[in-house]
Design a protein around this motif. Structure first.
Motif, PDB file in Angstrom:
ATOM      1  N   THR A  12      31.116  61.901  58.497  1.00 20.23           N
ATOM      2  CA  THR A  12      30.469  61.647  57.211  1.00 20.23           C
ATOM      3  C   THR A  12      31.040  60.407  56.546  1.00 20.23           C
ATOM      4  O   THR A  12      30.297  59.554  56.037  1.00 20.23           O
ATOM      5  CB  THR A  12      30.640  62.861  56.284  1.00 20.23           C
ATOM      6  N   LEU A  15      29.836  57.305  58.523  1.00 22.37           N
ATOM      7  CA  LEU A  15      28.404  57.044  58.383  1.00 22.37           C
ATOM      8  C   LEU A  15      28.025  56.683  56.945  1.00 22.37           C
ATOM      9  O   LEU A  15      27.015  56.024  56.718  1.00 22.37           O
ATOM     10  CB  LEU A  15      27.613  58.264  58.846  1.00 22.37           C
ATOM     11  N   SER A  16      28.830  57.135  55.986  1.00 24.33           N
ATOM     12  CA  SER A  16      28.543  56.847  54.580  1.00 24.33           C
ATOM     13  C   SER A  16      28.949  55.437  54.186  1.00 24.33           C
ATOM     14  O   SER A  16      28.428  54.902  53.196  1.00 24.33           O
ATOM     15  CB  SER A  16      29.277  57.839  53.666  1.00 24.33           C
ATOM     16  N   LYS A 237      18.972  51.719  56.874  1.00 26.37           N
ATOM     17  CA  LYS A 237      20.098  52.095  56.017  1.00 26.37           C
ATOM     18  C   LYS A 237      20.019  51.432  54.643  1.00 26.37           C
ATOM     19  O   LYS A 237      20.482  52.001  53.652  1.00 26.37           O
ATOM     20  CB  LYS A 237      21.420  51.749  56.707  1.00 26.37           C
ATOM     21  N   GLY A 263      25.294  60.701  54.250  1.00 28.09           N
ATOM     22  CA  GLY A 263      26.124  60.574  55.437  1.00 28.09           C
ATOM     23  C   GLY A 263      26.396  61.916  56.081  1.00 28.09           C
ATOM     24  O   GLY A 263      26.415  62.047  57.317  1.00 28.09           O
ATOM     25  N   ASP A 266      23.370  63.019  57.982  1.00 31.71           N
ATOM     26  CA  ASP A 266      23.298  62.262  59.232  1.00 31.71           C
ATOM     27  C   ASP A 266      24.294  62.807  60.248  1.00 31.71           C
ATOM     28  O   ASP A 266      23.995  62.934  61.438  1.00 31.71           O
ATOM     29  CB  ASP A 266      23.571  60.786  58.949  1.00 31.71           C
ATOM     30  N   ALA A 269      23.045  66.049  61.587  1.00 33.85           N
ATOM     31  CA  ALA A 269      21.927  65.798  62.498  1.00 33.85           C
ATOM     32  C   ALA A 269      22.433  65.385  63.877  1.00 33.85           C
ATOM     33  O   ALA A 269      21.925  65.837  64.909  1.00 33.85           O
ATOM     34  CB  ALA A 269      21.014  64.720  61.925  1.00 33.85           C
ATOM     35  N   ILE A 270      23.449  64.531  63.904  1.00 27.96           N
ATOM     36  CA  ILE A 270      24.036  64.113  65.182  1.00 27.96           C
ATOM     37  C   ILE A 270      24.680  65.296  65.890  1.00 27.96           C
ATOM     38  O   ILE A 270      24.554  65.480  67.110  1.00 27.96           O
ATOM     39  CB  ILE A 270      25.064  62.991  64.952  1.00 27.96           C
ATOM     40  N   GLN A 289      16.750  63.338  64.305  1.00 26.17           N
ATOM     41  CA  GLN A 289      16.926  61.994  63.760  1.00 26.17           C
ATOM     42  C   GLN A 289      16.157  61.794  62.457  1.00 26.17           C
ATOM     43  O   GLN A 289      16.566  61.012  61.599  1.00 26.17           O
ATOM     44  CB  GLN A 289      16.482  60.960  64.798  1.00 26.17           C
ATOM     45  N   PRO A 292      17.637  63.450  58.112  1.00 25.74           N
ATOM     46  CA  PRO A 292      18.182  62.827  56.891  1.00 25.74           C
ATOM     47  C   PRO A 292      17.102  62.182  56.026  1.00 25.74           C
ATOM     48  O   PRO A 292      17.176  62.238  54.789  1.00 25.74           O
ATOM     49  CB  PRO A 292      19.154  61.768  57.438  1.00 25.74           C
ATOM     50  N   TYR A 293      16.090  61.587  56.651  1.00 25.74           N
ATOM     51  CA  TYR A 293      15.040  60.910  55.886  1.00 25.74           C
ATOM     52  C   TYR A 293      14.127  61.927  55.197  1.00 25.74           C
ATOM     53  O   TYR A 293      13.700  61.724  54.060  1.00 25.74           O
ATOM     54  CB  TYR A 293      14.232  60.000  56.813  1.00 25.74           C
ATOM     55  N   THR A 296      16.012  63.275  52.321  1.00 24.48           N
ATOM     56  CA  THR A 296      16.071  62.252  51.277  1.00 24.48           C
ATOM     57  C   THR A 296      14.835  62.320  50.390  1.00 24.48           C
ATOM     58  O   THR A 296      14.928  62.295  49.157  1.00 24.48           O
ATOM     59  CB  THR A 296      16.179  60.856  51.909  1.00 24.48           C
TER      60      THR A 296
END
Length: 322
Positions: A12, A15-16, A237, A263, A266, A269-270, A289, A292-293, A296
């Motif tokens: 996190t 990725l953040s 991003k 983050g 994401d 998700a990974i 994948q 996160p979107y 959001t």
């Protein structure tokens, strides 16, 4: 279970970092009244410049300098279009995104012949992880060892710089004369102009700050998190950072928590890729994948309430003639 949580939180933070740097970059610009949808393009340009310069010079610091230089140049193009010539800020930002996307791929292929990539770097050519004192000795201590040696230690310099930029940005915006004027020009540029302060120069300084932070974000992507530039490696991003900025209502500390949330999504998700979910089975990679979107959009649509931008945001300032 605790080790898994530590690994997810560690991911996190990593990725953040580009989201946080880009969101703080947008914070300076938008607080001054300049809406910046071109965060993605500036990050991409900086990532390419940093990857190319580091590959040629073998120095991560030269790569960082090149990334900041290119990002600031793109920010100044945006400023020239929107501040000096009073152009449409959305159109200018979109143009910068398309320019960076096409130009980085073109130059990458022309210069290095690797399909838009830059040569991989190692050693001094990228920002390596920093190990805190006694991290190895404390690693086996329950709870505290994992938090210290895995979560706090072992990140590269740009990760720490990103999180230190949060209190610094708060101090700049709320405890300095520049920050007071920056917030004022985003709310009422006419009043700032009447006080004898140049609206144009204030806004140019704001977009330069945006360029510097986007330079850090792009550099992190290519020679911090990765070892080379890959075509279109920002992968949206910049837009997620813009969403985090709106989600946090243009305030530095909430921006950090919003970026950490995205983050974390994401990272989860990974972690879920290839895992069996009860009642569903193995979830398709594409769905993971997109998670996160999707979240959001849900968060922005239903949980933040009304986000009111700076009142002068998006509008060109025309000085009144006496």
């Amino acid at each position: 279970m605790f080790e898994t949580l530590i690994f997810v939180l560690d991911s996190t933070a990593r990725l953040s970092t580009p989201l946080l740097l880009a969101a703080l970059a947008g914070l300076y610009s938008e607080r001054s009244g300049i809406f910046d949808i071109g965060l993605e393009g500036k990050m991409l340009g900086a990532a390419f410049a940093a990857g190319a310069a580091a590959a040629v010079s073998g120095s991560a610091w030269i790569g960082l300098g090149a990334g900041i230089l290119v990002s600031v140049a793109l920010a100044l193009v945006h400023g020239f279009a929107c501040i000096t010539n009073r152009g449409n800020q959305i159109v200018s930002g979109v143009a910068i995104n398309f320019l960076a996307m096409g130009l980085t791929a073109l130059l990458g292929q022309a210069w290095f012949g690797q399909g838009g990539r830059t040569p991989a770097v190692s050693g001094d050519g990228r920002f390596g992880d920093l190990t805190w004192p006694f991290a190895a000795e404390l690693r086996d201590i329950p709870v505290i060892g994992g938090l210290y040696s895995e979560l706090l230690s072992g990140h590269n310099l740009l990760v720490y710089a990103a999180f230190l930029a949060v209190p610094f940005s708060w101090w700049v915006l709320y405890r300095t004369r520049f920050g007071l004027r920056l917030r004022a020009v985003g709310e009422n540029p006419g009043a700032v102009d009447t006080a004898g302060i140049s609206v144009t120069w204030l806004r140019y300084r704001a977009v330069i700050c945006t360029g510097i932070l986007c330079g850090f974000a792009g550099t992190y992507l290519s020679i911090g998190q990765s070892a080379s530039f890959i075509a279109n490696m920002t992968a949206g991003k910049g837009f997620i950072a813009l969403a985090a900025l709106i989600f946090a209502k243009w305030k530095p500390v909430p921006v950090m928590f919003a970026c950490l949330l995205f983050g974390f999504l994401d990272a989860v998700a990974i972690r879920l890729q290839g895992q069996q979910v009860p009642g569903i089975g193995e979830v398709p990679v594409q769905a993971i994948q997109a998670l996160p979107y999707i979240l959001t959009v849900i968060l922005l649509a239903g949980f933040i309430g009304k986000a009111v931008p700076p009142r002068a945001g998006g509008a060109a300032y025309v000085k009144e003639r006496s």
